[in-house]
Design a protein around this motif. Structure first.
Motif, mmCIF file in Angstrom:
data_model
loop_
_atom_site.group_PDB
_atom_site.id
_atom_site.type_symbol
_atom_site.label_atom_id
_atom_site.label_comp_id
_atom_site.label_asym_id
_atom_site.label_seq_id
_atom_site.Cartn_x
_atom_site.Cartn_y
_atom_site.Cartn_z
ATOM 1 N N THR A 122 -62.645 -7.699 21.161
ATOM 2 C CA THR A 122 -61.700 -7.520 20.070
ATOM 3 C C THR A 122 -61.123 -8.848 19.604
ATOM 4 O OG1 THR A 122 -59.961 -7.047 21.695
ATOM 5 C CG2 THR A 122 -61.109 -5.167 20.734
ATOM 6 N N TRP A 126 -61.370 -9.713 15.853
ATOM 7 C CA TRP A 126 -60.112 -9.603 15.121
ATOM 8 C C TRP A 126 -59.540 -10.947 14.700
ATOM 9 C CZ3 TRP A 126 -57.186 -5.516 18.612
ATOM 10 C CH2 TRP A 126 -57.911 -4.306 18.598
ATOM 11 N N GLN A 153 -64.336 -3.975 9.282
ATOM 12 C CA GLN A 153 -63.162 -4.749 9.651
ATOM 13 C C GLN A 153 -62.132 -3.877 10.345
ATOM 14 O OE1 GLN A 153 -62.700 -8.118 9.396
ATOM 15 N NE2 GLN A 153 -64.890 -8.102 8.895
ATOM 16 N N PRO A 157 -66.520 -0.253 15.271
ATOM 17 C CA PRO A 157 -65.715 0.659 16.088
ATOM 18 C C PRO A 157 -66.113 0.598 17.554
ATOM 19 C CG PRO A 157 -66.429 1.748 14.070
ATOM 20 C CD PRO A 157 -67.151 0.431 14.127
ATOM 21 N N TRP A 175 -57.554 -0.445 23.579
ATOM 22 C CA TRP A 175 -58.504 -1.283 22.853
ATOM 23 C C TRP A 175 -59.386 -0.534 21.857
ATOM 24 C CZ3 TRP A 175 -57.289 -6.105 23.570
ATOM 25 C CH2 TRP A 175 -56.833 -6.563 24.806
ATOM 26 N N ASP A 177 -61.363 2.630 19.478
ATOM 27 C CA ASP A 177 -61.159 3.546 18.362
ATOM 28 C C ASP A 177 -61.440 4.986 18.763
ATOM 29 O OD1 ASP A 177 -60.925 1.538 15.929
ATOM 30 O OD2 ASP A 177 -62.609 0.838 17.140
ATOM 31 N N SER A 200 -51.561 6.470 24.418
ATOM 32 C CA SER A 200 -51.355 5.877 23.095
ATOM 33 C C SER A 200 -49.889 5.898 22.701
ATOM 34 C CB SER A 200 -52.190 6.627 22.054
ATOM 35 O OG SER A 200 -53.565 6.497 22.309
ATOM 36 N N ARG A 205 -51.565 1.420 22.229
ATOM 37 C CA ARG A 205 -52.172 0.817 21.050
ATOM 38 C C ARG A 205 -51.521 -0.533 20.823
ATOM 39 N NH1 ARG A 205 -56.629 3.360 20.164
ATOM 40 N NH2 ARG A 205 -56.628 3.375 17.905
ATOM 41 N N HIS A 207 -51.780 -2.821 18.482
ATOM 42 C CA HIS A 207 -51.350 -3.212 17.141
ATOM 43 C C HIS A 207 -50.828 -1.987 16.390
ATOM 44 C CE1 HIS A 207 -53.076 -7.242 17.506
ATOM 45 N NE2 HIS A 207 -54.091 -6.664 18.106
ATOM 46 N N ARG A 208 -49.643 -2.089 15.918
ATOM 47 C CA ARG A 208 -49.078 -0.985 15.142
ATOM 48 C C ARG A 208 -49.867 -0.796 13.852
ATOM 49 N NH1 ARG A 208 -42.492 -1.917 15.622
ATOM 50 N NH2 ARG A 208 -42.365 -1.735 17.898
ATOM 51 N N ARG A 210 -52.577 0.985 13.698
ATOM 52 C CA ARG A 210 -53.946 1.390 13.991
ATOM 53 C C ARG A 210 -54.054 2.908 13.909
ATOM 54 N NH1 ARG A 210 -55.839 -0.936 19.516
ATOM 55 N NH2 ARG A 210 -57.829 -0.103 18.785
ATOM 56 N N PRO A 211 -55.204 3.421 13.478
ATOM 57 C CA PRO A 211 -55.352 4.877 13.360
ATOM 58 C C PRO A 211 -55.311 5.551 14.727
ATOM 59 C CG PRO A 211 -57.460 3.781 13.017
ATOM 60 C CD PRO A 211 -56.420 2.699 13.049
#
Length: 303
Positions: A122, A126, A153, A157, A175, A177, A200, A205, A207-208, A210-211
């Motif tokens: 990542t 990233w 981007q 996944p 980390w 998806d 989660s 998670r 990074h805020r 993220r799906p």
């Protein structure tokens, strides 16, 4: 629910055979094909698959033994993502040889290695173009490396696949998806989804924005229309195989969908031939991919 074909890694399978299979999988309407590989020898074969397919999403599942060089994996995955025009996904198997810890972290050595591998993957994907990435861990070290850019981007996944409810869920939430529960039955799968969602919600998670973590399951399907109805498909924790008529298999897969499974990987028995594959494709896949409802007719045309 998305439906992928799970292809067990067989060293004797040639690139040409894999391409022919991928073409058939795409032609029959599957959403993707995941190839489990015991080594890194599948990258060139998957490049051939990427060239011969147009819509099919492609995935490679790597075991811990193939994760010795995260930098090479990151570069190979990004290259395949470019060759496939953004259709590639990378899955890492989270397996263990020792009992699971009661708390997370700390992690056993195998999971610590996987945690660092995911951090390197990542980090390389990233990192913004023109910037440099550095990571110093116990097992992996990357110094002042340029970013590795993919079509998707911030990167292809990532899927973390494993049946450990605590550690696998933690790594996936941190980390990945997607969290994948391979061949463990309905009840265990439902509990592991809950664990992953709980991880989660408690800061897993990184990074805020993220799906949400996607849920998936891998199941073995053995369908034969001649099987008697008194042999229902197994959806228990003890048996990983769904065996029965096509109608019974579809009912069992709908049970997986009802617990939040967004994607299912179907593995055929090792003895399955072309007839079995076509049976799955023609009688089970359409029931999971219903034809879209046509729009209602408009008002009569008038001047």
């Amino acid at each position: 629910m998305q439906v992928w074909l799970y292809v067990a890694g067989r060293p004797a399978t040639t690139a040409r055979q894999l391409v022919h299979l991928a073409e058939a999988v795409e032609r029959h309407g599957f959403d993707g094909m995941l190839v489990a590989s015991s080594t890194n020898d599948r990258w060139s074969s998957m490049q051939a698959v990427a060239r011969r397919t147009r819509r099919l999403r492609l995935g490679v599942l790597l075991p811990p033994s193939a994760l010795t060089s995260p930098e090479r994996i990151a570069a190979a995955a990004a290259d395949l993502d470019r060759r496939s025009a953004g259709r590639f996904e990378l899955a890492l198997a989270a397996t263990r040889n020792s009992p699971e810890p009661n708390r997370l972290p700390p992690l056993p050595e195998g999971f610590s290695r996987l945690d660092e591998t995911l951090a390197v993957l990542t980090g390389l994907w990233w990192t913004q173009p023109g910037e440099r990435f550095t990571f110093t861990g116990r097992y992996h070290t990357v110094l002042d490396s340029p970013a590795i850019t993919a079509v998707q981007q911030p990167g292809p996944p990532l899927i973390v696949s494993g049946s450990g409810r605590r550690t696998t869920s933690y790594l996936a939430a941190r980390w990945a998806d997607e969290v994948n529960v391979p061949f463990r039955g309905l009840r265990h799968t439902a509990r592991q989804y809950w664990d992953a969602d709980d991880a989660s919600s408690h800061g897993g998670r990184l990074h805020r924005g993220r799906p949400p973590l996607r849920h998936s399951a891998a199941v073995t399907v053995h369908s034969d229309p001649d099987l008697c109805a008194r042999h229902p498909p197994s959806i228990s924790d003890e048996d990983e195989t769904l065996a029965g008529t096509p109608h019974q298999i579809v009912a069992a897969l709908h049970e997986y969908q009802s617990i939040g499974t967004a994607r299912v990987y179907l593995r055929l028995p090792d003895t399955a031939g072309r007839r079995h594959f076509e049976l799955i494709a023609r009688q089970i896949l359409p029931a999971l991919h219903p034809a879209p409802t046509p729009p209602p007719p408009g008002p009569p045309y008038s001047c």
